[in-house]
Design an enzyme around this catalytic site. Structure first.
Site: not given
Ligand code: GDP
Length: 139
Positions: A51, A114, A117, A128
């Site tokens: 990440y 959530n 991924h 990845e």
């Molecule tokens: P994705 O592409 O839908 O997985 O979302 P992103 O790339 O924006 O974020 C990567 C991952 O970071 C997400 O799948 C969540 O597990 C985590 N994440 C995103 N937003 C938040 C947040 O506001 N708080 C926390 N704790 N984790 C977050």
């Protein structure tokens, strides 16, 4: 170049809740072929590396702790238009905003935990997939 492949992880919350079977069933029923699959656990260091693109975001530490908190399932999936179709299948990052019938709507607990991924581009799907699987495993 579109590769017709994407990369997914079933995250620790979903593995811990015994949702692996349900999630893989949805993935298969949506027409994805499983190219490579691995049940494993990320160390803090490897979660941080995976990440690294999010290292400037405020939730990075929480994300790394969470992703190394339990077992995950990593997989490379294949289907025409794989990246976009898989993002549609998993739904929005925040499960409260995810559409009905999506994996996150059904299985995710919160925006952090959530359930799954899904790569956001062909380029990242390849990076990845390479992170988890050797060339021999990506047949
Ligand atoms: P994705 O592409 O839908 O997985 O979302 P992103 O790339 O924006 O974020 C990567 C991952 O970071 C997400 O799948 C969540 O597990 C985590 N994440 C995103 N937003 C938040 C947040 O506001 N708080 C926390 N704790 N984790 C977050």
């Amino acid at each position: 170049m579109a590769t017709n492949r994407t990369f997914t992880m079933i995250k620790p919350d979903a593995v811990g809740n015994n949702y692996i079977g349900g999630i893989l069933k949805m993935i298969n029923e949506a027409g994805f072929r499983i190219v490579s699959m691995k049940y494993t656990r990320l160390s803090k260091e490897s979660a941080g590396e995976f990440y690294a693109v999010h290292s400037a975001r405020p939730f990075y530490g929480e994300l790394v702790d969470y992703m190394s908190s339990g077992s995950i399932v990593a997989a490379i999936l294949e289907k025409e238009n794989a990246v976009a179709d898989f993002r549609n299948l998993i739904g929005a990052t925040d499960p409260t905003k995810a559409e009905e019938g999506t994996i996150r709507k059904i299985y995710a607990k919160s925006i952090a935990a959530n359930a799954v991924h899904g790569s956001d581009s062909d380029e990242n799907a390849a990076i990845e997939g390479d992170f988890f699987f050797s060339k021999l495993e990506r047949f």
